[in-house]
Design a protein around this motif. Structure first.
Motif, PDB file in Angstrom:
ATOM      1  N   GLN A   1      52.261 -30.943 -49.655  1.00  0.00           N
ATOM      2  CA  GLN A   1      51.307 -29.831 -49.653  1.00  0.00           C
ATOM      3  C   GLN A   1      51.767 -28.766 -48.670  1.00  0.00           C
ATOM      4  O   GLN A   1      52.180 -29.070 -47.555  1.00  0.00           O
ATOM      5  N   TYR A   2      51.640 -27.531 -49.102  1.00  0.00           N
ATOM      6  CA  TYR A   2      51.964 -26.379 -48.271  1.00  0.00           C
ATOM      7  C   TYR A   2      51.069 -25.257 -48.784  1.00  0.00           C
ATOM      8  O   TYR A   2      51.482 -24.442 -49.592  1.00  0.00           O
ATOM      9  N   ASP A   3      49.812 -25.287 -48.364  1.00  0.00           N
ATOM     10  CA  ASP A   3      48.805 -24.392 -48.925  1.00  0.00           C
ATOM     11  C   ASP A   3      48.098 -23.591 -47.847  1.00  0.00           C
ATOM     12  O   ASP A   3      47.893 -24.076 -46.738  1.00  0.00           O
ATOM     13  N   VAL A   4      47.647 -22.399 -48.231  1.00  0.00           N
ATOM     14  CA  VAL A   4      46.883 -21.529 -47.344  1.00  0.00           C
ATOM     15  C   VAL A   4      45.451 -21.451 -47.844  1.00  0.00           C
ATOM     16  O   VAL A   4      45.206 -21.323 -49.044  1.00  0.00           O
ATOM     17  N   SER A   5      44.515 -21.552 -46.906  1.00  0.00           N
ATOM     18  CA  SER A   5      43.106 -21.398 -47.235  1.00  0.00           C
ATOM     19  C   SER A   5      42.432 -20.577 -46.144  1.00  0.00           C
ATOM     20  O   SER A   5      42.988 -20.400 -45.058  1.00  0.00           O
ATOM     21  N   THR A   6      41.243 -20.089 -46.429  1.00  0.00           N
ATOM     22  CA  THR A   6      40.470 -19.334 -45.446  1.00  0.00           C
ATOM     23  C   THR A   6      39.787 -20.321 -44.521  1.00  0.00           C
ATOM     24  O   THR A   6      39.160 -21.272 -44.974  1.00  0.00           O
ATOM     25  N   SER A   7      39.908 -20.098 -43.200  1.00  0.00           N
ATOM     26  CA  SER A   7      39.274 -21.027 -42.273  1.00  0.00           C
ATOM     27  C   SER A   7      38.239 -20.354 -41.387  1.00  0.00           C
ATOM     28  O   SER A   7      37.453 -21.024 -40.740  1.00  0.00           O
ATOM     29  N   GLY A   8      38.243 -19.039 -41.339  1.00  0.00           N
ATOM     30  CA  GLY A   8      37.273 -18.338 -40.500  1.00  0.00           C
ATOM     31  C   GLY A   8      36.897 -17.003 -41.093  1.00  0.00           C
ATOM     32  O   GLY A   8      37.746 -16.255 -41.569  1.00  0.00           O
TER      33      GLY A   8
ATOM     34  N   LEU B   1      47.063 -22.756 -42.699  1.00  0.00           N
ATOM     35  CA  LEU B   1      48.174 -23.324 -43.457  1.00  0.00           C
ATOM     36  C   LEU B   1      48.115 -24.837 -43.280  1.00  0.00           C
ATOM     37  O   LEU B   1      48.141 -25.337 -42.155  1.00  0.00           O
ATOM     38  N   THR B   2      48.005 -25.560 -44.389  1.00  0.00           N
ATOM     39  CA  THR B   2      47.986 -27.015 -44.355  1.00  0.00           C
ATOM     40  C   THR B   2      49.328 -27.522 -44.866  1.00  0.00           C
ATOM     41  O   THR B   2      49.744 -27.173 -45.969  1.00  0.00           O
ATOM     42  N   VAL B   3      49.998 -28.314 -44.025  1.00  0.00           N
ATOM     43  CA  VAL B   3      51.293 -28.891 -44.386  1.00  0.00           C
ATOM     44  C   VAL B   3      51.132 -30.405 -44.371  1.00  0.00           C
ATOM     45  O   VAL B   3      50.782 -30.993 -43.349  1.00  0.00           O
ATOM     46  N   SER B   4      51.377 -31.024 -45.533  1.00  0.00           N
ATOM     47  CA  SER B   4      51.280 -32.483 -45.642  1.00  0.00           C
ATOM     48  C   SER B   4      52.633 -33.045 -46.041  1.00  0.00           C
ATOM     49  O   SER B   4      53.361 -32.443 -46.823  1.00  0.00           O
ATOM     50  N   PHE B   5      52.926 -34.212 -45.488  1.00  0.00           N
ATOM     51  CA  PHE B   5      54.199 -34.874 -45.753  1.00  0.00           C
ATOM     52  C   PHE B   5      53.918 -36.303 -46.181  1.00  0.00           C
ATOM     53  O   PHE B   5      53.133 -37.011 -45.561  1.00  0.00           O
ATOM     54  N   HIS B   6      54.557 -36.726 -47.261  1.00  0.00           N
ATOM     55  CA  HIS B   6      54.438 -38.110 -47.735  1.00  0.00           C
ATOM     56  C   HIS B   6      55.677 -38.879 -47.269  1.00  0.00           C
ATOM     57  O   HIS B   6      56.796 -38.595 -47.696  1.00  0.00           O
ATOM     58  N   LEU B   7      55.478 -39.847 -46.393  1.00  0.00           N
ATOM     59  CA  LEU B   7      56.552 -40.627 -45.785  1.00  0.00           C
ATOM     60  C   LEU B   7      56.746 -41.934 -46.549  1.00  0.00           C
ATOM     61  O   LEU B   7      55.782 -42.629 -46.862  1.00  0.00           O
TER      62      LEU B   7
ATOM     63  N   ILE C   1      51.081 -37.632 -43.732  1.00  0.00           N
ATOM     64  CA  ILE C   1      50.905 -36.966 -42.453  1.00  0.00           C
ATOM     65  C   ILE C   1      50.515 -35.531 -42.765  1.00  0.00           C
ATOM     66  O   ILE C   1      51.196 -34.858 -43.540  1.00  0.00           O
ATOM     67  N   SER C   2      49.439 -35.072 -42.158  1.00  0.00           N
ATOM     68  CA  SER C   2      48.961 -33.729 -42.461  1.00  0.00           C
ATOM     69  C   SER C   2      48.669 -32.971 -41.171  1.00  0.00           C
ATOM     70  O   SER C   2      48.143 -33.543 -40.210  1.00  0.00           O
ATOM     71  N   ASN C   3      49.037 -31.697 -41.147  1.00  0.00           N
ATOM     72  CA  ASN C   3      48.785 -30.833 -40.002  1.00  0.00           C
ATOM     73  C   ASN C   3      48.241 -29.499 -40.496  1.00  0.00           C
ATOM     74  O   ASN C   3      48.640 -29.016 -41.555  1.00  0.00           O
ATOM     75  N   ASN C   4      47.364 -28.902 -39.687  1.00  0.00           N
ATOM     76  CA  ASN C   4      46.813 -27.589 -39.995  1.00  0.00           C
ATOM     77  C   ASN C   4      47.269 -26.587 -38.951  1.00  0.00           C
ATOM     78  O   ASN C   4      47.321 -26.913 -37.756  1.00  0.00           O
ATOM     79  N   PHE C   5      47.564 -25.390 -39.404  1.00  0.00           N
ATOM     80  CA  PHE C   5      48.026 -24.328 -38.523  1.00  0.00           C
ATOM     81  C   PHE C   5      47.246 -23.060 -38.856  1.00  0.00           C
ATOM     82  O   PHE C   5      47.353 -22.543 -39.968  1.00  0.00           O
ATOM     83  N   ASP C   6      46.454 -22.581 -37.890  1.00  0.00           N
ATOM     84  CA  ASP C   6      45.662 -21.378 -38.112  1.00  0.00           C
ATOM     85  C   ASP C   6      46.463 -20.144 -37.718  1.00  0.00           C
ATOM     86  O   ASP C   6      47.259 -20.171 -36.768  1.00  0.00           O
ATOM     87  N   PHE C   7      46.231 -19.062 -38.461  1.00  0.00           N
ATOM     88  CA  PHE C   7      46.871 -17.793 -38.148  1.00  0.00           C
ATOM     89  C   PHE C   7      45.939 -16.659 -38.553  1.00  0.00           C
ATOM     90  O   PHE C   7      45.079 -16.830 -39.422  1.00  0.00           O
ATOM     91  N   PRO C   8      46.095 -15.477 -37.923  1.00  0.00           N
ATOM     92  CA  PRO C   8      45.209 -14.349 -38.229  1.00  0.00           C
ATOM     93  C   PRO C   8      45.332 -13.916 -39.689  1.00  0.00           C
ATOM     94  O   PRO C   8      46.424 -13.901 -40.258  1.00  0.00           O
TER      95      PRO C   8
END
Length: 187
Positions: free
Chosen positions: A108-115, A126-132, A148-155
């Motif tokens: 997964q490498y997707d962008v969604s609205t968070s705020g 930006l949500t980045v998920s990795f299947h190990l 494994i999933s991580n979220n990264f917020d940006f303006p």
């Protein structure tokens, strides 16, 4: 009278000498005591790796997400190899007989609205998920697959391409740390 003042002067000088000597001996004893006391405390990033495990292989970590960041796969693959080499005693190999065989893909490498601020978008995520996929060729009961999933917020004022420029190192680092911890730590 002169004799008495000479004796007093010599006595004061002798007392200062004794006081200095006591101070020097006291400091020496303190230094000596502290030189043998140690404080050993450390954080171990890895749990014990079995003695019979000596090699690892990291296969090319593909990007199978809908959006393809062309730099992500090669950087993840190389950074993971470097982290394992730098933090374990394992040797890298490209043989099929590697004791630990590591593969996987960006799922997964997707962008969604968070705020939202007022009536407009303020922050994107930006949500980045990795299947190990981990294979232990010495003890197959230890094989596993994990996400494994991580979220990264940006303006919201930034495009995804602009955000990737500033978030790239963090994306790689967090994903590699997540993979490493799943394999080598009890987290």
């Amino acid at each position: 009278m002169i004799l008495k003042s000479n004796v007093e002067a010599k006595s004061k000088k002798f007392n200062r000498y004794i006081a200095s000597l006591k101070l020097l001996v006291g400091l020496s004893l303190v230094l000596y005591a502290f030189s043998f006391s140690t404080c050993k405390y450390s954080f171990k990033d890895t749990s014990p790796i079995p003695v019979d495990v000596k090699t690892f292989r990291v296969n090319y970590l593909e990007n199978k997400a809908r959006y393809i960041n062309t730099q992500l796969s090669p950087q993840l693959t190389e950074k993971l190899k470097q982290k394992i080499i730098g933090n374990t005693r394992l040797r890298q190999t490209n043989d099929d007989s590697a004791h630990y065989d590591i593969s996987g893909f960006v799922s997964q490498y997707d962008v969604s609205t968070s705020g939202i601020s007022g009536a407009s978008v303020a922050t994107n995520r930006l949500t980045v998920s990795f299947h190990l996929i981990f294979k232990n060729n010495i003890d197959p009961t230890k094989n596993f697959e994990a996400d494994i999933s991580n979220n990264f917020d940006f303006p919201a004022s930034q495009t995804l391409t602009q955000a990737e420029g500033s978030l790239s190192d963090q994306i790689i680092s967090n994903t590699v740390d997540g993979i490493f911890n799943k394999i080598f730590s009890n987290w």
